[in-house]
Design a protein around this motif. Structure first.
Motif, PDB file in Angstrom:
ATOM      1  N   ARG A 105       0.829  -1.212   0.000  1.00 11.96           N
ATOM      2  CA  ARG A 105       0.000   0.000   0.000  1.00 11.96           C
ATOM      3  C   ARG A 105       0.861   1.259   0.000  1.00 11.96           C
ATOM      4  O   ARG A 105       0.587   2.219  -0.718  1.00 11.96           O
ATOM      5  CB  ARG A 105      -0.919   0.007   1.228  1.00 11.96           C
ATOM      6  CG  ARG A 105      -2.183  -0.823   1.083  1.00 11.96           C
ATOM      7  CD  ARG A 105      -3.218  -0.427   2.112  1.00 11.96           C
ATOM      8  NE  ARG A 105      -2.714  -0.527   3.475  1.00 11.96           N
ATOM      9  CZ  ARG A 105      -2.794  -1.637   4.217  1.00 11.96           C
ATOM     10  NH1 ARG A 105      -3.383  -2.710   3.721  1.00 11.96           N
ATOM     11  NH2 ARG A 105      -2.316  -1.667   5.431  1.00 11.96           N
ATOM     12  N   LYS A 108       2.433   1.780  -3.382  1.00 13.63           N
ATOM     13  CA  LYS A 108       1.434   2.200  -4.360  1.00 13.63           C
ATOM     14  C   LYS A 108       1.105   3.688  -4.182  1.00 13.63           C
ATOM     15  O   LYS A 108       1.077   4.445  -5.153  1.00 13.63           O
ATOM     16  CB  LYS A 108       0.163   1.355  -4.188  1.00 13.63           C
ATOM     17  CG  LYS A 108      -0.917   1.656  -5.196  1.00 13.63           C
ATOM     18  CD  LYS A 108      -1.931   0.507  -5.251  1.00 13.63           C
ATOM     19  CE  LYS A 108      -3.130   0.859  -6.132  1.00 13.63           C
ATOM     20  NZ  LYS A 108      -4.080   1.765  -5.477  1.00 13.63           N
ATOM     21  N   HIS A 111       3.992   5.659  -5.469  1.00 11.92           N
ATOM     22  CA  HIS A 111       4.089   5.638  -6.923  1.00 11.92           C
ATOM     23  C   HIS A 111       3.054   6.569  -7.543  1.00 11.92           C
ATOM     24  O   HIS A 111       3.377   7.372  -8.425  1.00 11.92           O
ATOM     25  CB  HIS A 111       3.884   4.213  -7.444  1.00 11.92           C
ATOM     26  CG  HIS A 111       3.821   4.129  -8.936  1.00 11.92           C
ATOM     27  ND1 HIS A 111       4.944   4.166  -9.725  1.00 11.92           N
ATOM     28  CD2 HIS A 111       2.767   4.069  -9.773  1.00 11.92           C
ATOM     29  CE1 HIS A 111       4.584   4.120 -10.990  1.00 11.92           C
ATOM     30  NE2 HIS A 111       3.271   4.056 -11.051  1.00 11.92           N
ATOM     31  N   GLU A 112       1.818   6.491  -7.057  1.00 15.42           N
ATOM     32  CA  GLU A 112       0.754   7.346  -7.592  1.00 15.42           C
ATOM     33  C   GLU A 112       1.116   8.812  -7.447  1.00 15.42           C
ATOM     34  O   GLU A 112       0.920   9.618  -8.351  1.00 15.42           O
ATOM     35  CB  GLU A 112      -0.568   7.071  -6.855  1.00 15.42           C
ATOM     36  CG  GLU A 112      -1.221   5.773  -7.267  1.00 15.42           C
ATOM     37  CD  GLU A 112      -2.449   5.452  -6.421  1.00 15.42           C
ATOM     38  OE1 GLU A 112      -3.036   4.397  -6.647  1.00 15.42           O
ATOM     39  OE2 GLU A 112      -2.798   6.256  -5.529  1.00 15.42           O
TER      40      GLU A 112
END
Lengths: 295, 115
Positions: A105, A108, A111-112
């Motif tokens: 999580r 992620k 990265h976003e």
């Protein structure tokens, strides 16, 4: 074997309740944050291993006087042994899956955010390549990882003086260089695993604060501590929508006071004592193997 | 030397500047960079589509591309992500400072004034 279980249970009680309560209460971690961090890590590691060792010892106790002896008689295991072994496996599995899920999580989310940062922010070479986002709300953070980003908003760049800005950049770069994200990650996962355990919440909050203190110290090395404290005040009151960031996390006031009146580092004997304590704590799960042989 | 990240930004800027969907050739023309091969532009567009930043419309004879959201929308997204303080977010981004309460701000102001 039951003596070992008793010792392990005692250690677990100390490591999971008394020692965290003491460490969160005393003042010296503000003086030597890195050392306190090592002790928190030792406590976290020991708590996990002690739980597993205790369950395994309880499982093997009916079968023999030492672990080796008991393993030789596994064939004669009855339901308590099976129940404790299943429980130990479940605890281990849960710790590992939450750690993996929590890491995924975090990666992620990072990265976003990095995709967006690279898309809309412009790199400022005067600020060591920081990405500057065109927005009024003052904001300064870093995205750790293999492709790290140091992100500032235009609001921050306009609000702070040049030397304050350089101090903030140094603070964030210390986070990136010392990989504080990797330090914090297991404690976030631990809290996700045991949300109801007070010591775990304390540990997570303390570790989050300690890495901030370490980054402050690193920034204060080449920059003026007062400038950093001023930057804390300016960004902390700079008009970010209240409530969005209003949750208590790192204690800004404590950090600012510490920057303005730096406490003396812990003395050598005390540092040696804490190091020894961390070693003893980290080694305490070994009593599962040692005690049955001695008793 | 062009990093792909820079190329992606440049292509997005071309799409943001356009009023209507652009074909790959339109984008290449808008970039006005003869050193960039048309296929490179298409590769970048495909990457941007995979990242969810660009929408491809296959209805026309030549595929056309549109930015999914405006630059301003992306900035808003970014700020919301950055200001969100849920557990995972907090671990993902390391903030310099959080917003202070009025009492904290006053106490710190007083401490700063003493220096």
């Amino acid at each position: 074997m039951y003596a070992a279980a008793l010792v392990l249970a005692g250690c677990l009680l100390l490591v999971a309740t008394a020692l965290p309560a003491w460490l969160a209460h005393v003042d010296w971690p503000r003086r030597s944050p890195a050392l306190a961090l090592v002790l928190w890590q030792a406590l976290g590691l020991a708590a996990g291993l002690l739980s597993l060792a205790l369950l395994t010892t309880l499982a093997l106790a009916p079968l023999g006087d030492t672990d080796l002896d008991a393993l030789g008689h596994l064939g004669g295991a009855r339901w308590p042994t099976v129940a404790f072994l299943v429980l130990a496996a479940a605890v281990l599995l849960r710790l590992l899956t939450v750690l993996v899920a929590s890491t995924a999580r975090t990666l992620k989310a990072r990265h976003e955010n990095r995709v967006l940062v690279d898309l809309v922010a412009s790199r400022n070479l005067l600020l060591r390549g920081a990405s500057v986002v065109d927005h009024d709300v003052p904001l300064a953070y870093c995205l750790p990882g293999l492709r790290p980003r140091l992100v500032l908003s235009r609001g921050t760049v306009e609000l702070l003086t040049s030397s304050e800005l350089q101090a903030v950049v140094a603070h964030e770069q210390a986070h990136l260089a010392q990989r504080h994200d990797l330090v914090v990650l297991p404690f976030v996962a631990l809290q996700a695993t045991f949300p109801a355990v007070p010591a775990v919440a304390t540990a997570q909050a303390e570790v989050a604060l300690l890495v901030e203190l370490m980054a402050d110290d690193a920034a204060a090395h080449g920059h003026d501590r007062t400038q950093l404290a001023r930057a804390l005040w300016k960004i902390g009151t700079g008009g970010a929508p209240l409530g969005a960031l209003g949750l208590a996390g790192d204690d800004v006031l404590l950090r600012a006071r510490r920057l303005l009146e730096p406490p003396a580092r812990l003395g050598l004997p005390a540092r040696a004592g804490v190091t020894l304590l961390a070693l003893v704590v980290a080694a305490s799960p070994l009593s599962a193997l040692v005690v049955p042989v001695l008793v | 030397m062009w990093r792909l990240g820079d190329l992606e930004r440049t292509v997005m800027q071309a799409l943001w500047a356009a009023d209507a969907p652009l074909t790959g050739r339109d984008v290449a023309a808008a970039l006005a960079r003869p050193d960039l091969a048309y296929t490179t532009v298409l590769t970048v567009l495909t990457r941007l589509e995979k990242k969810g930043l660009v929408r491809r419309d296959s209805a026309a004879r030549a595929h056309t591309y549109t930015a999914v959201a405006s630059r301003e929308d992306h900035v808003t997204d970014l700020m919301q992500q950055a200001l969100g303080h849920a557990g995972d977010r907090a671990a993902a981004l390391q903030h310099f400072a959080r917003t202070m309460t009025a009492d904290e701000a006053a106490a710190l102001r007083a401490a700063l004034d003493e220096v």
